[in-house]
Design a protein around this motif. Structure first.
Motif, PDB file in Angstrom:
ATOM      1  N   PRO A   1      -3.186   0.215   8.261  1.00 41.66           N
ATOM      2  CA  PRO A   1      -3.968   1.452   8.089  1.00 41.66           C
ATOM      3  C   PRO A   1      -3.326   2.436   7.112  1.00 41.66           C
ATOM      4  O   PRO A   1      -4.030   3.137   6.377  1.00 41.66           O
ATOM      5  CB  PRO A   1      -4.018   2.032   9.508  1.00 41.66           C
TER       6      PRO A   1
ATOM      7  N   GLN B   1      -4.125   1.320   3.674  1.00 36.50           N
ATOM      8  CA  GLN B   1      -5.535   1.581   3.369  1.00 36.50           C
ATOM      9  C   GLN B   1      -5.776   3.044   3.011  1.00 36.50           C
ATOM     10  O   GLN B   1      -6.711   3.364   2.271  1.00 36.50           O
ATOM     11  CB  GLN B   1      -6.406   1.189   4.566  1.00 36.50           C
TER      12      GLN B   1
ATOM     13  N   LYS C   1      -5.614   3.333  -3.759  1.00 31.46           N
ATOM     14  CA  LYS C   1      -7.084   3.379  -3.787  1.00 31.46           C
ATOM     15  C   LYS C   1      -7.584   3.450  -5.227  1.00 31.46           C
ATOM     16  O   LYS C   1      -8.522   2.755  -5.624  1.00 31.46           O
ATOM     17  CB  LYS C   1      -7.587   4.596  -3.009  1.00 31.46           C
TER      18      LYS C   1
ATOM     19  N   GLN D   1     -11.178   0.629  -2.879  1.00 30.77           N
ATOM     20  CA  GLN D   1     -11.047   0.583  -1.431  1.00 30.77           C
ATOM     21  C   GLN D   1     -11.236  -0.823  -0.864  1.00 30.77           C
ATOM     22  O   GLN D   1     -10.515  -1.244   0.039  1.00 30.77           O
ATOM     23  CB  GLN D   1     -12.058   1.537  -0.782  1.00 30.77           C
ATOM     24  N   GLU D   2     -12.184  -1.571  -1.410  1.00 33.81           N
ATOM     25  CA  GLU D   2     -12.469  -2.897  -0.852  1.00 33.81           C
ATOM     26  C   GLU D   2     -11.289  -3.844  -1.030  1.00 33.81           C
ATOM     27  O   GLU D   2     -10.853  -4.509  -0.088  1.00 33.81           O
ATOM     28  CB  GLU D   2     -13.719  -3.480  -1.514  1.00 33.81           C
TER      29      GLU D   2
ATOM     30  N   ASN E   1      -8.359  -2.763   1.116  1.00 30.18           N
ATOM     31  CA  ASN E   1      -8.506  -3.151   2.527  1.00 30.18           C
ATOM     32  C   ASN E   1      -8.060  -4.596   2.737  1.00 30.18           C
ATOM     33  O   ASN E   1      -7.373  -4.916   3.713  1.00 30.18           O
ATOM     34  CB  ASN E   1      -9.955  -2.983   2.974  1.00 30.18           C
ATOM     35  N   LYS E   2      -8.455  -5.475   1.821  1.00 27.84           N
ATOM     36  CA  LYS E   2      -8.047  -6.876   1.931  1.00 27.84           C
ATOM     37  C   LYS E   2      -6.530  -7.013   1.783  1.00 27.84           C
ATOM     38  O   LYS E   2      -5.879  -7.762   2.520  1.00 27.84           O
ATOM     39  CB  LYS E   2      -8.750  -7.714   0.861  1.00 27.84           C
TER      40      LYS E   2
ATOM     41  N   ALA F   1      -4.258  -4.681   2.379  1.00 25.98           N
ATOM     42  CA  ALA F   1      -3.594  -4.086   3.546  1.00 25.98           C
ATOM     43  C   ALA F   1      -3.653  -5.027   4.743  1.00 25.98           C
ATOM     44  O   ALA F   1      -2.665  -5.178   5.479  1.00 25.98           O
ATOM     45  CB  ALA F   1      -4.245  -2.748   3.888  1.00 25.98           C
ATOM     46  N   THR F   2      -4.795  -5.664   4.936  1.00 24.36           N
ATOM     47  CA  THR F   2      -4.937  -6.606   6.052  1.00 24.36           C
ATOM     48  C   THR F   2      -3.988  -7.790   5.880  1.00 24.36           C
ATOM     49  O   THR F   2      -3.342  -8.236   6.838  1.00 24.36           O
ATOM     50  CB  THR F   2      -6.389  -7.104   6.144  1.00 24.36           C
TER      51      THR F   2
END
Length: 684
Positions: free
Chosen positions: A524, A527, A533, A538-539, A542-543, A545-546
């Motif tokens: 998080p 993200q 960013k 962002q997309e 997110n990937k 960061a995961t």
């Protein structure tokens, strides 16, 4: 067994009758010396000597009264609150301050405060073995002794003074529990504490109310007044609710992770809750409970006297939860390293084969890097980065290094030992099935690494020789490389053991960073990173960061494992010690490269011995890393598994009857025959 205590009772009586203001504690020390067993583990001797003391009190005239008077007056000569509220309980200083203080005390011992009751306990129970024989005394004997000593209604003032000290200690502990319950890290671990009235605060209110009633009862001088006896039941209920919160947080650590400071707070809180309950029991009117609690307190304090300055006990108390979390993460990873069917078997081979290509490339790059004249530190850095980025690439591409498996599968095996239920036969059979699956998967992984690493290394060596018109290794270097694999004349096996230790540490490091990624909310936070960013969007962020959150442990473990392998030789050079590493995958690549680059045809004996060295290096890598990991994993789970011999016998029997299961997946998964006896257990 007859032990003479009469002379001690007479001297106690003489001191009580004399006008001296301070009693001589050497009489109590001598009394305990006579009770103390020669062997702290001999239960018969412990029981006989303790019973002899009780019999002496019963049979000697006025002994009970004398001993009671002496003990009460001796205790009241000292300050007591600190003993009840602090001894055996971690300090609020925090883990690192405590560690520094205890380490410092080993070099510059602390000064004991002779006005404190701890000092008397330390002088009376001065042997480290005292905690063992005191703990071996059964509750019934403690109750018999304390009931005997507490006979009569004399010495009420001395008893009230001790109870007053207990009340002070209870008050201190209650406020301490309230304070710990308000720590931000504690609330972050259990946010529900802010949504309703915290039991840590409520217990303080209940404790204070109980204390007020207790004081009112004992300070009342009007015999006709009706005062309700104090009831600690509600306070004990709130203490139990505090324990429930601690248990919930411990369970939640599997999901939210854990830190050293949180572990320290949990340990401190548990100690405070246990102690305050014990002290409450001591001032209750129920004799049996009071006497039993007094025995527990004596054992607890005696144990604490020798552990409160121990670095080992501090580390043991505070590293357990982190070790559990680290090995828990490793066990989850380890489950993916165990195949049970043909599909998983071949998937593991393909994964290991892919790693073999990269390993052969890494081995060749190291040989080339060794040609460059560099300072030792720079050489270690280059070697380390070669290993680190190579291992990380293997992970990113979802390949498998065979020797990374034991550190993970051992944790999975320990988790299975803890979770397995049912009869011993069932447990042993299930573990045997898991071990066979692990061995088979390990075999195909090693085969995958070696079977591809060797030809890939050979191709690289021949291409270099053809393209650069020079051998990858000189004759001298090739000969030295082959001889370094000789298990009889070189340090190949000890160096393989060092690599096994590094593999073990890499598994722990991976688990630690997996835990940290969850606890510190790495995903998080990535993200929400403003600069990332803008850079990634962002997309994609997110990937990313995961992926980092799920793989941080593996990436960090592989990176640091590479540093350990790459720098070990340099560390040995700097220290003047024969330190180095031998890893089966790299040894196999070096083996074929040495054979190709050596002038003329190598001797068949050299080939056989060197290849034998490669195999023994692999076995040593696996054995050391697996053994260390399973020891840590079992200890972290507080699991004692005592069925190793039947388990080994069952695995060996299966190997003799169906050896193919160890090298080739059976058509149907291994099953457990629950109705077989331990001696005749079989795996289907």
């Amino acid at each position: 067994m007859h032990i003479n205590f009469n002379d001690l009772f007479l001297k106690m009586q003489e001191q009580l009758e004399s006008s001296q203001a301070v009693l001589d504690d050497s009489l109590l020390i001598e009394l305990v010396n006579r009770i103390r067993p020669d062997d702290a583990t001999d239960l018969d001797e412990i029981n006989h000597k303790f019973q002899a003391f009780i019999q002496a009190l019963l049979l000697t005239p006025h002994a009970v009264t004398t001993f009671q008077n002496f003990i009460l007056k001796l205790i009241n000569q000292y300050k007591q609150t600190s003993l009840y509220a602090d001894t055996g309980i971690l300090s609020l200083d925090g883990f690192w301050n405590q560690l520094a203080q205890r380490l410092g005390a080993h070099f510059l011992p602390l000064i004991n405060d002779q006005s404190q009751l701890q000092d008397l306990v330390r002088r009376v129970f001065y042997q480290r073995s005292d905690k063992y024989w005191l703990d071996s005394i059964v509750d019934a004997d403690w109750q018999k002794l304390f009931a005997l000593i507490n006979q009569g209604h004399s010495n009420q003032q001395d008893k009230l003074k001790i109870k007053s000290e207990l009340i002070k200690a209870i008050t201190v502990l209650s406020y301490r529990i309230s304070g710990i319950g308000l720590y931000p890290e504690f609330i972050n671990a259990h946010p529900e504490l802010t949504e309703y009235e915290s039991p840590f605060l409520v217990q303080n209110r209940e404790i204070n109310e109980f204390i007020q009633h207790y004081k009112a009862l004992h300070q009342n001088t009007d015999p006709m007044a009706l005062i309700v006896p104090p009831d600690a039941s509600q306070a004990l209920v709130m203490i139990e609710q505090c324990r429930d919160v601690v248990l919930k947080i411990r369970r939640a650590t599997k999901r939210i992770g854990v830190s050293l400071s949180l572990t320290y707070l949990l340990s401190l809180l548990e100690q405070c809750l246990d102690r305050i309950e014990l002290l409450l029991n001591l001032i209750m009117d129920e004799d049996q409970l009071r006497y039993e609690s007094l025995g527990l307190l004596l054992v607890d304090i005696t144990h604490a006297i020798y552990s409160e300055r121990s670095v080992r006990s501090l580390l043991a108390a505070n590293s357990e939860l982190i070790a559990l979390q680290v090995t828990e993460n490793a066990s989850k990873t380890g489950e993916h390293y165990v195949s049970t069917d043909k599909q998983g078997f071949w998937s593991m081979y393909k994964s290991a084969a892919g790693a073999g290509v990269i390993i052969a490339t890494m081995a060749s790059l190291k040989i080339l890097a060794a040609r460059i004249a560099m300072a030792p530190i720079m050489q270690a850095l280059v070697f380390s980065m070669n290993y680190s980025f190579g291992f990380m690439l293997i992970h990113v591409l979802h390949f498998t290094v065979a020797t990374k498996q034991p550190a993970m599968t051992a944790a999975a095996l320990a988790a299975t030992v803890q979770q397995t239920k049912g009869s011993k036969t069932t447990q042993i059979a299930e573990l045997a099935a898991l071990i066979i699956n692990i061995i088979r998967t390990q075999f195909i992984a090693i085969l995958g690494n070696i079977s591809i690493a060797i030809p890939t290394a050979a191709v690289i060596t021949l291409l270099w020789q053809y393209g650069m018109d020079e051998p990858l290794l000189t004759h001298v270097k090739a000969t030295k490389t082959l001889h370094s694999l000789n298990p009889f004349t070189s340090l190949a096996i000890p160096h393989a053991a060092i690599a096994g230790v590094c593999l073990f540490f890499s598994g722990l490091i991976a688990g630690y960073f997996d835990n940290m990624a969850v606890y510190r909310k790495v995903g998080p936070r990535l993200q929400a990173h403003a600069n990332l960013k803008q850079l990634l969007g962002q997309e994609r962020l997110n990937k990313f960061a995961t992926y980092i959150e799920r793989n941080l442990g593996a990436l960090a473990g592989n990176f640091l494992f590479g540093i350990m392998l790459g720098s070990m030789g340099t560390i040995g050079f700097i220290l003047g010690l024969p330190l180095d590493i031998r890893h089966i995958a790299f040894a196999s690549a070096n083996f074929i490269q040495g054979l190709i680059c050596i002038n003329g045809s190598p001797e068949i004996g050299l080939i056989i011995v060197s290849f034998l060295g490669v195999l023994l290096i692999g076995l040593t890598n696996l054995f050391v890393s697996f053994t260390l990991t399973i020891i840590v994993a079992l200890r972290a789970r507080r699991v004692r598994f005592e069925q190793w011999k039947p388990l080994a016998k069952l695995v060996l029997t299966h190997f003799l009857t169906r050896p193919s299961d160890f090298f080739w997946p059976p058509k149907t998964p291994l099953e457990v025959d629950e109705f077989s006896t331990p001696q005749k257990s079989t795996l289907k």
